[in-house]
Enzyme design. Sequence first.
Site, PDB file in Angstrom:
ATOM      1  CD  GLU A  46      -3.018  -1.124   0.345  1.00 29.76           C
ATOM      2  OE1 GLU A  46      -3.190  -0.162  -0.281  1.00 29.76           O
ATOM      3  OE2 GLU A  46      -3.626  -2.385   0.333  1.00 29.76           O
ATOM      4  CB  THR A  47       1.544   4.070  -1.927  1.00 29.99           C
ATOM      5  OG1 THR A  47       2.600   3.354  -2.442  1.00 29.99           O
ATOM      6  CG2 THR A  47       1.814   5.647  -1.794  1.00 29.99           C
TER       7      THR A  47
END
Length: 259
Positions: A46-47
């Site tokens: 995830e970003t």
Amino acid sequence: MQLDFHQVDAFSDRPFAGNPAMIYRLDSWLDDALMQRIAAEHNLAETAFVVREGASWRIRWFTPACEVPLCGHATLASAHVLFEVYDEPGERLDLLCKSGALAVSREGERLVLDFPAQYLESVDLAGEVEPIVGQRVMNLQGGKELLVELESEQAVRACAPDLKALAGLPGLGVIVTARGERHDFVSRYFAPGIGIDEDPVTGSAHCILTPYWAERLGKTELSAFQCSARGGELHCRLEGERVKIAGQAVLVASGKLFI
């Protein structure tokens, strides 16, 4: 344009464990396609991108392949960055996202996520799922995710699913879980359909796991361990229709993206 980023290992008290997330605090939103390209460039599970909206923060999460509606570890990591890097005052952050209102509070060395409890329904897919996960299925529930209860912690640790076949199952991903030996329950999470073969520590999965195991074990305070290669410990509490998920986080890198 230059953008500051910060990489945090969430649900860990030391570097190189837990689940890494990349965090961007923005003054205003970037184009959706650009945020997706940034997430693909970092190639982490995830970003997260956060933008202040009044007294709250709007948060969005991207895997390398798509945007997702809820993510626990990148929310924990975002709160760590806002508190520790940007000196956000107070002991609580209010967040807005596609899944509604969230909050993160500081309690000693831990950060505590306040997320919605999520419930699945029984599904009759055991005959299809067992050969994919390669383990005996004790219970199966489906909805936004697919939850597969196995017979033991050892079965969860030994699980080596056919990821190509698993990507074709309903839901964003597959949670495999069992009663734990030293924790109330253990789990692993696979989501190859959204670009994550195996997620190291999945906070959002515990919105499902906490009420599931609370009912089975007859208790609302639960210790959990996600037994991926990196591993991560979570402290979960069911409070009505909310789940409190506590853990630690550590900053491991900061830098600039040039675009």
